[in-house]
Motif scaffolding. Structure first.
Motif, short mmCIF file in Angstrom:
data_model
loop_
_atom_site.label_atom_id
_atom_site.label_comp_id
_atom_site.label_asym_id
_atom_site.label_seq_id
_atom_site.Cartn_x
_atom_site.Cartn_y
_atom_site.Cartn_z
N HIS A 107 20.53 44.22 -15.29
CA HIS A 107 20.37 43.01 -14.49
C HIS A 107 19.73 41.92 -15.34
O HIS A 107 18.90 42.20 -16.21
CB HIS A 107 19.49 43.33 -13.28
CG HIS A 107 19.18 42.17 -12.39
ND1 HIS A 107 17.97 41.52 -12.40
CD2 HIS A 107 19.94 41.55 -11.44
CE1 HIS A 107 17.97 40.56 -11.50
NE2 HIS A 107 19.15 40.55 -10.90
N VAL A 114 17.86 37.99 -15.13
CA VAL A 114 17.29 36.88 -14.37
C VAL A 114 17.46 35.63 -15.22
O VAL A 114 17.01 35.59 -16.36
CB VAL A 114 15.82 37.11 -14.02
CG1 VAL A 114 15.23 35.86 -13.35
CG2 VAL A 114 15.67 38.31 -13.10
N ARG A 121 18.98 28.77 -13.01
CA ARG A 121 20.21 28.28 -12.36
C ARG A 121 20.87 27.17 -13.16
O ARG A 121 22.09 26.98 -13.07
CB ARG A 121 19.86 27.79 -10.94
CG ARG A 121 21.08 27.36 -10.14
CD ARG A 121 21.98 28.55 -9.93
NE ARG A 121 23.31 28.18 -9.46
CZ ARG A 121 24.29 27.72 -10.25
NH1 ARG A 121 24.11 27.57 -11.56
NH2 ARG A 121 25.47 27.44 -9.75
N THR A 123 28.65 35.28 -13.46
CA THR A 123 29.17 35.44 -12.10
C THR A 123 30.53 36.12 -12.02
O THR A 123 30.87 36.68 -10.97
CB THR A 123 29.26 34.07 -11.40
OG1 THR A 123 30.12 33.21 -12.16
CG2 THR A 123 27.88 33.43 -11.27
N GLY A 166 24.51 42.76 -13.19
CA GLY A 166 24.19 41.78 -12.17
C GLY A 166 23.25 40.70 -12.68
O GLY A 166 22.73 40.75 -13.79
N HIS A 167 23.02 39.70 -11.83
CA HIS A 167 22.13 38.60 -12.20
C HIS A 167 21.49 38.02 -10.94
O HIS A 167 22.00 38.18 -9.83
CB HIS A 167 22.89 37.49 -12.94
CG HIS A 167 23.72 36.64 -12.03
ND1 HIS A 167 24.95 37.05 -11.54
CD2 HIS A 167 23.48 35.40 -11.48
CE1 HIS A 167 25.44 36.11 -10.75
NE2 HIS A 167 24.57 35.10 -10.69
N SER A 168 20.38 37.34 -11.15
CA SER A 168 19.73 36.53 -10.11
C SER A 168 19.31 35.22 -10.76
O SER A 168 18.90 35.20 -11.93
CB SER A 168 18.50 37.24 -9.54
OG SER A 168 18.85 38.46 -8.93
N TYR A 169 19.40 34.14 -9.99
CA TYR A 169 19.06 32.81 -10.50
C TYR A 169 17.71 32.34 -9.94
O TYR A 169 17.39 32.57 -8.78
CB TYR A 169 20.12 31.79 -10.08
CG TYR A 169 21.36 31.77 -10.95
CD1 TYR A 169 21.29 31.84 -12.33
CD2 TYR A 169 22.63 31.65 -10.35
CE1 TYR A 169 22.45 31.79 -13.11
CE2 TYR A 169 23.78 31.60 -11.12
CZ TYR A 169 23.68 31.67 -12.50
OH TYR A 169 24.81 31.62 -13.27
N GLU A 186 9.40 31.78 -8.66
CA GLU A 186 10.44 32.60 -8.05
C GLU A 186 10.79 33.82 -8.90
O GLU A 186 11.32 34.81 -8.39
CB GLU A 186 11.72 31.79 -7.86
CG GLU A 186 11.63 30.63 -6.90
CD GLU A 186 12.94 29.85 -6.84
OE1 GLU A 186 13.06 29.02 -5.92
OE2 GLU A 186 13.82 30.06 -7.70
N LEU A 246 12.35 38.10 -8.32
CA LEU A 246 13.75 38.42 -8.61
C LEU A 246 13.89 39.59 -9.58
O LEU A 246 14.98 40.15 -9.72
CB LEU A 246 14.44 37.19 -9.21
CG LEU A 246 14.50 35.94 -8.33
CD1 LEU A 246 15.05 34.76 -9.12
CD2 LEU A 246 15.34 36.19 -7.09
N GLN A 261 14.00 43.14 -11.02
CA GLN A 261 14.31 44.46 -10.48
C GLN A 261 13.99 45.53 -11.52
O GLN A 261 13.78 45.21 -12.70
CB GLN A 261 15.79 44.52 -10.10
CG GLN A 261 16.23 43.44 -9.12
CD GLN A 261 17.74 43.43 -8.89
OE1 GLN A 261 18.45 44.35 -9.31
NE2 GLN A 261 18.22 42.40 -8.21
N THR A 295 16.18 45.12 -14.51
CA THR A 295 16.24 43.83 -15.20
C THR A 295 15.87 44.02 -16.66
O THR A 295 14.87 44.67 -16.98
CB THR A 295 15.29 42.81 -14.54
OG1 THR A 295 15.62 42.68 -13.17
CG2 THR A 295 15.41 41.46 -15.23
#
Length: 393
Positions: free
Chosen positions: A102, A104, A107, A118, A127-130, A138, A142, A144, A147
């Motif tokens: 993962h 991070v 954005r 994406t 996976g990813h999170s922005y 934040e 985010l 995990q 990550t």
């Protein structure tokens, strides 16, 4: 002890060993392969018992020279050079991530990097999170268990927002993550993310490093152990930089400081001009006092770079009128050239993002990105002014 020179000097004086011809400028090594003295030399070379050039997909004297210059400026141990900036981004992630990992990321990233995160990496269960560039708080929520990488651009493309590199470094160390920073807009002359805690630094050499719109190139630099993993991935997959492009880039590094100084001087003048124009809603430039992260930019960067973002009146229609009335400047999707370039991110570099995604990145329909070149600043401003005057006229 070897005398330590300033980075501008190293960019000029760092050179591969001279041949018997005693050339002053490094020659081009346009050879795909290199010969061995005998069978034992060949065996030992492929067994990596010798540090020598074998094949230009692995390494080349010209490529090695450019890598060394960038490493010296960034304060990095090692690097690998790629055929483009996006090849560097992709290969760095692909070499260091496994299925199930993962990322991070900020954005505010380049459109193609967004597509990697994406659309491409999800195929391999990555996976990813922005997080928002102005909401670093934040990030920890985010992260995990799987990550592995914290990724950001600073300044960002195209909105030239500035992220707190030291804060990102502290978060990465606290959670055992690799901090990877795209330093393309700043160049190693204006900013060295490793000083603030970055593990790896990525550049598109296509931009200010070349500075003349001639070549495609990318590079990743950092600790030798991490670069070795990236090298072994790239050695097999083949995204290596060509020796000719590496030779051009190494020569371009000799003028990087003087070119970027002029870019920055011009860009600040253009930003100040735009700030006073009635057809401009807002202007963002890291060294403009009105920039939201002005103090942070002054802390991290020597100067503000060549990119100015601004919004014209009238949204899409106002932007179309503005671009149609540009006469001197170039309409192109590149940046960092001697020639000033104006771009409409919403319809070009970031057109693959949805309207909501663009809004989250601070990209409005009327946003213009200008890469300020080396022309006389009064001529740049005059062309921008007459194009802006045409809006609503």
């Amino acid at each position: 002890m070897k005398k330590q020179h300033r980075t501008e000097t190293d960019a000029i004086r760092t050179q591969i060993p001279r041949t018997d011809f005693m050339e002053h400028s490094a020659p081009m090594y346009l050879s795909s392969s290199f010969v061995f003295e005998d069978a034992e030399d060949m065996r030992a070379s492929f067994a990596e018992e010798k540090d020598r050039t074998i094949y230009s997909r692995y390494s080349n004297p010209n490529t090695s020279e450019w890598i060394q210059k960038v490493c010296q400026m960034e304060g990095a141990e090692a690097g690998f050079a790629f055929a483009s900036g996006m090849a560097a981004v992709f290969s760095t992630f692909a070499a260091l991530l496994d299925s199930g990992d993962h990322v991070v990321a900020s954005r505010s990233v380049f459109g193609s990097t967004h597509t990697l995160l994406t659309q491409i990496f999800p195929k391999w269960n990555i996976g990813h999170s922005y997080f928002r560039h102005d909401r670093l708080e934040e990030i920890e929520g985010l992260i995990q268990p799987n990550t592995r990488i914290l990724y950001a651009e600073s300044p960002t493309n195209p909105a030239v927002d500035v992220l707190d590199l030291e804060a990102l470094g502290q978060i990465a160390r606290k959670h055992g993550l690799l901090l990877v920073i795209d330093n393309c807009f700043a160049t190693p002359y204006l900013q060295q993310p490793i000083r603030f805690g970055a593990d790896l630094v990525i550049h598109s050499g296509t931009k200010l490093m070349d500075g003349q719109g001639r070549v495609l190139a990318g590079i990743t630099v950092g600790p030798a152990g991490l670069i070795d993993r990236i090298y072994r991935f790239a050695r097999i997959t083949g995204p290596a930089l060509s020796p000719f492009n590496a030779w051009l880039l190494s020569k371009s590094m000799e003028t990087l400081a003087v070119r970027v100084d002029r870019h920055c001087e011009n860009a600040l003048k253009v930003a100040e001009f735009l700030s006073a124009h009635p057809r401009v809603n807002w202007v963002k430039y890291p060294f403009l006092k009105s920039h939201p992260q002005f103090a942070l930019a002054k802390k991290q960067m020597k100067a503000g770079g060549c990119v100015v973002a601004f919004e014209v009146e009238g949204g899409v229609d106002g932007g179309r009128t503005f671009f149609d009335h540009i006469r001197l400047l170039s309409l192109s999707a590149n940046l960092g050239d001697t020639r000033s370039i104006v771009t409409h991110p919403a319809s070009t570099t970031h057109s693959k993002l949805s309207p909501a995604e663009r809004a989250e990145s601070g990209i409005t329909d009327g946003m213009v990105r200008i890469s300020v070149g080396l022309e006389h600043p009064e001529d740049i401003c005059a062309d921008l002014g007459q194009a802006l005057d045409s809006i609503g006229g």
